[in-house]
Design a protein around this motif. Sequence first.
Motif, PDB file in Angstrom:
ATOM      1  N   GLU A   1       0.819  -1.205   0.000  1.00  0.00           N
ATOM      2  CA  GLU A   1       0.000   0.000   0.000  1.00  0.00           C
ATOM      3  C   GLU A   1       0.861   1.267   0.000  1.00  0.00           C
ATOM      4  O   GLU A   1       0.338   2.370  -0.123  1.00  0.00           O
ATOM      5  CB  GLU A   1      -0.931   0.000   1.217  1.00  0.00           C
ATOM      6  N   GLU A   2       2.181   1.085   0.123  1.00  0.00           N
ATOM      7  CA  GLU A   2       3.100   2.214   0.123  1.00  0.00           C
ATOM      8  C   GLU A   2       3.721   2.410  -1.273  1.00  0.00           C
ATOM      9  O   GLU A   2       3.780   1.466  -2.053  1.00  0.00           O
ATOM     10  CB  GLU A   2       4.221   1.974   1.150  1.00  0.00           C
ATOM     11  N   PRO A   3       4.193   3.611  -1.573  1.00  0.00           N
ATOM     12  CA  PRO A   3       4.835   3.870  -2.883  1.00  0.00           C
ATOM     13  C   PRO A   3       6.278   3.360  -2.897  1.00  0.00           C
ATOM     14  O   PRO A   3       7.239   4.131  -2.883  1.00  0.00           O
ATOM     15  CB  PRO A   3       4.776   5.394  -2.998  1.00  0.00           C
TER      16      PRO A   3
ATOM     17  N   GLY B   1      -5.978  -1.488  -6.395  1.00  0.00           N
ATOM     18  CA  GLY B   1      -5.393  -0.649  -5.361  1.00  0.00           C
ATOM     19  C   GLY B   1      -6.249  -0.701  -4.105  1.00  0.00           C
ATOM     20  O   GLY B   1      -7.378  -1.218  -4.116  1.00  0.00           O
ATOM     21  N   SER B   2      -5.741  -0.155  -3.029  1.00  0.00           N
ATOM     22  CA  SER B   2      -6.494  -0.111  -1.779  1.00  0.00           C
ATOM     23  C   SER B   2      -7.573   0.967  -1.870  1.00  0.00           C
ATOM     24  O   SER B   2      -7.567   1.806  -2.776  1.00  0.00           O
ATOM     25  CB  SER B   2      -5.569   0.195  -0.608  1.00  0.00           C
TER      26      SER B   2
ATOM     27  N   GLU C   1      -7.765   3.409   0.100  1.00  0.00           N
ATOM     28  CA  GLU C   1      -7.066   4.672   0.333  1.00  0.00           C
ATOM     29  C   GLU C   1      -6.456   5.230  -0.954  1.00  0.00           C
ATOM     30  O   GLU C   1      -6.213   6.438  -1.061  1.00  0.00           O
ATOM     31  CB  GLU C   1      -5.970   4.490   1.390  1.00  0.00           C
ATOM     32  N   GLU C   2      -6.184   4.354  -1.924  1.00  0.00           N
ATOM     33  CA  GLU C   2      -5.607   4.794  -3.204  1.00  0.00           C
ATOM     34  C   GLU C   2      -6.679   5.156  -4.229  1.00  0.00           C
ATOM     35  O   GLU C   2      -6.359   5.685  -5.296  1.00  0.00           O
ATOM     36  CB  GLU C   2      -4.721   3.685  -3.783  1.00  0.00           C
ATOM     37  N   TYR C   3      -7.941   4.874  -3.920  1.00  0.00           N
ATOM     38  CA  TYR C   3      -9.030   5.165  -4.854  1.00  0.00           C
ATOM     39  C   TYR C   3      -9.123   6.670  -5.060  1.00  0.00           C
ATOM     40  O   TYR C   3      -8.951   7.454  -4.128  1.00  0.00           O
ATOM     41  CB  TYR C   3     -10.331   4.597  -4.310  1.00  0.00           C
TER      42      TYR C   3
ATOM     43  N   LYS D   1      -8.109   9.542  -2.390  1.00  0.00           N
ATOM     44  CA  LYS D   1      -6.732  10.048  -2.509  1.00  0.00           C
ATOM     45  C   LYS D   1      -6.658  11.443  -3.130  1.00  0.00           C
ATOM     46  O   LYS D   1      -5.896  12.299  -2.648  1.00  0.00           O
ATOM     47  CB  LYS D   1      -5.917   9.068  -3.357  1.00  0.00           C
TER      48      LYS D   1
END
Length: 316
Positions: free
Chosen positions: A112-114, A223-224, A226-228, A232
């Motif tokens: 979930e991290e970049p 994606g998660s 949180e990334e939607y 985001k």
Amino acid sequence: MMLMDNKVATHHRFIKKFERDLKAYFDAGDDARFLSTFSKYTNLAEPSEHAEEMLYETLLRSKRPGELVDYSLEQMNNGDGNYETHMVYMLQALSDMGNYEEVLEFSGHLLEEPIPQSFRIDILSLRQNAANKLRGMLSDQEPVISKEEFDKFNLFQQLEFVEKITAAHDITYANLITEVFSEIKRNELKTAMLLYLRSVRSNGTLTFEKCGVKMTVQPAELGSLEEYFIVKDVLPKVLDEVEQFNPSFTEAAAELLMGHAIYMYPVQPDFTAEAAVKAYCERIEEMLGMPESYEADAKVKHWLGEIEREIAENSL
């Protein structure tokens, strides 16, 4: 000054000798002498990345994964060495110990991290291996909840159940959730199921329709939440705007957008996040009885109205 220079040079030679010895013991497979020398070496200097890689390979080879996990965690907590190297070997050690659930949990957070692409590939490989091992261990076990029992749950119970198995990375229910997914009508529950299948790296594809959009997805590649894009890219900007014109409404605005994100995920409309920000801001102005001031695109405002209508007609 000359005496100090001599001491530095001698210290440097000692370190280089230790590193040569470590390489020789590693290549010879002399694990006991390698580990003894590594301990003396680290008393003189911070170990090089190559030395730590040899240490990790030695600990794995000599069936001492617990020591590897302890060492890697200590190094990461201290901020020493290469984080990616520590993490990859730690996950391998956890897998060797049979702690597949921990591998899934650690790797899930990492993905979930970049993180760099090469690191991501290593983590995905370790995660998939752990998932396969866990699936093999559980293949002879029947899920505690059967399809018949799940079907008897009301919507709240189904949501609670899916959230519980997602948090536990419980791969036992992957087949059940995949089987019932096509029967589900409620978008909120579809979202919860997609996030569960993502969390256990479910293989295969799902084809479905959401918010008038037909799509085929691979849950493992999603994606998660949180990334939607709504969470985001849209939510933070909308909250910044609302903070300016009505700070008391920021919490309600956040609930509004999160509700829409959960309802829509993973649909990607054919307009920009900035266009969505303007549409949401004007909608909130309208809700507050204020004049519209963001010159939002009519098409995007219509989309937002349709989402609100759908949610109202299918409210929990």
